[in-house]
Design a protein around this motif. Sequence first.
Motif, PDB file in Angstrom:
ATOM      1  N   GLY A  60      -6.610   3.356  -1.666  1.00  0.00           N
ATOM      2  CA  GLY A  60      -5.280   3.296  -1.086  1.00  0.00           C
ATOM      3  C   GLY A  60      -4.726   4.652  -0.688  1.00  0.00           C
ATOM      4  N   ASP A 101      -5.245   3.804 -15.305  1.00  0.00           N
ATOM      5  CA  ASP A 101      -6.309   3.953 -14.297  1.00  0.00           C
ATOM      6  C   ASP A 101      -7.570   3.183 -14.670  1.00  0.00           C
ATOM      7  N   TRP A 150       2.572   1.330  -3.784  1.00  0.00           N
ATOM      8  CA  TRP A 150       1.667   1.497  -4.922  1.00  0.00           C
ATOM      9  C   TRP A 150       0.466   2.375  -4.608  1.00  0.00           C
ATOM     10  N   HIS A 151       0.227   2.688  -3.336  1.00  0.00           N
ATOM     11  CA  HIS A 151      -0.928   3.505  -2.923  1.00  0.00           C
ATOM     12  C   HIS A 151      -2.226   2.895  -3.451  1.00  0.00           C
ATOM     13  N   MET A 152      -2.350   1.571  -3.259  1.00  0.00           N
ATOM     14  CA  MET A 152      -3.556   0.881  -3.697  1.00  0.00           C
ATOM     15  C   MET A 152      -4.043  -0.053  -2.597  1.00  0.00           C
ATOM     16  N   LYS A 197       0.838  -1.208   0.000  1.00  0.00           N
ATOM     17  CA  LYS A 197       0.000   0.000   0.000  1.00  0.00           C
ATOM     18  C   LYS A 197       0.871   1.256   0.000  1.00  0.00           C
ATOM     19  N   LYS A 228      -4.194   7.314  -2.795  1.00  0.00           N
ATOM     20  CA  LYS A 228      -3.375   7.985  -3.810  1.00  0.00           C
ATOM     21  C   LYS A 228      -3.895   9.402  -4.016  1.00  0.00           C
ATOM     22  N   PRO A 229      -2.989  10.370  -3.932  1.00  0.00           N
ATOM     23  CA  PRO A 229      -3.431  11.775  -4.105  1.00  0.00           C
ATOM     24  C   PRO A 229      -3.930  12.079  -5.504  1.00  0.00           C
ATOM     25  N   ALA A 284      -6.767   2.679  -6.298  1.00  0.00           N
ATOM     26  CA  ALA A 284      -5.841   3.749  -5.933  1.00  0.00           C
ATOM     27  C   ALA A 284      -6.521   4.750  -5.001  1.00  0.00           C
ATOM     28  N   LYS A 285      -7.769   5.065  -5.265  1.00  0.00           N
ATOM     29  CA  LYS A 285      -8.510   5.983  -4.402  1.00  0.00           C
ATOM     30  C   LYS A 285      -8.638   5.396  -2.995  1.00  0.00           C
ATOM     31  N   CYS A 332      -4.454  -4.948   0.909  1.00  0.00           N
ATOM     32  CA  CYS A 332      -3.535  -4.456  -0.123  1.00  0.00           C
ATOM     33  C   CYS A 332      -2.527  -5.517  -0.545  1.00  0.00           C
TER      34      CYS A 332
END
Length: 76
Positions: free
Chosen positions: A73, A51, A9-11, A6, A75-76, A70-71, A19
Motif C-alpha cells: 500500500g 505488523d 490505512w496505506h494498505m 488505501k 506505507k513509508p 502495508a508495503k 484495498c
Amino acid sequence: MSESVKGIWHMACPNCGDCLRIDVAATVFVRLCRDGTDVFAAANGDHEWTDTSAAHCDTCDHDGTVASFAKAGGKP
C-alpha cells in the motif's frame, strides 16, 4: 470527497492490489454473556493489531501479514 481505504490505512493486497476487501486479525475486548459474547457491551471497545498480525484479501484470497499489505500500500 472521502479518502480511500488505501489512502487512510496505506494498505493494499500485495497480490492483486485491491484495498477494499482487506481483513485484519485484531485483538478485541468482548463482554462474556450467557448466550455468547457481545463486542458492543464491553467496557473497553478498543481493538489492535501489529505488523505481524494476519491479513487476508477477500478479493483474491491472498494471505499475508499486515506488514506485507502495508508495503504493497506504499506505507513509508
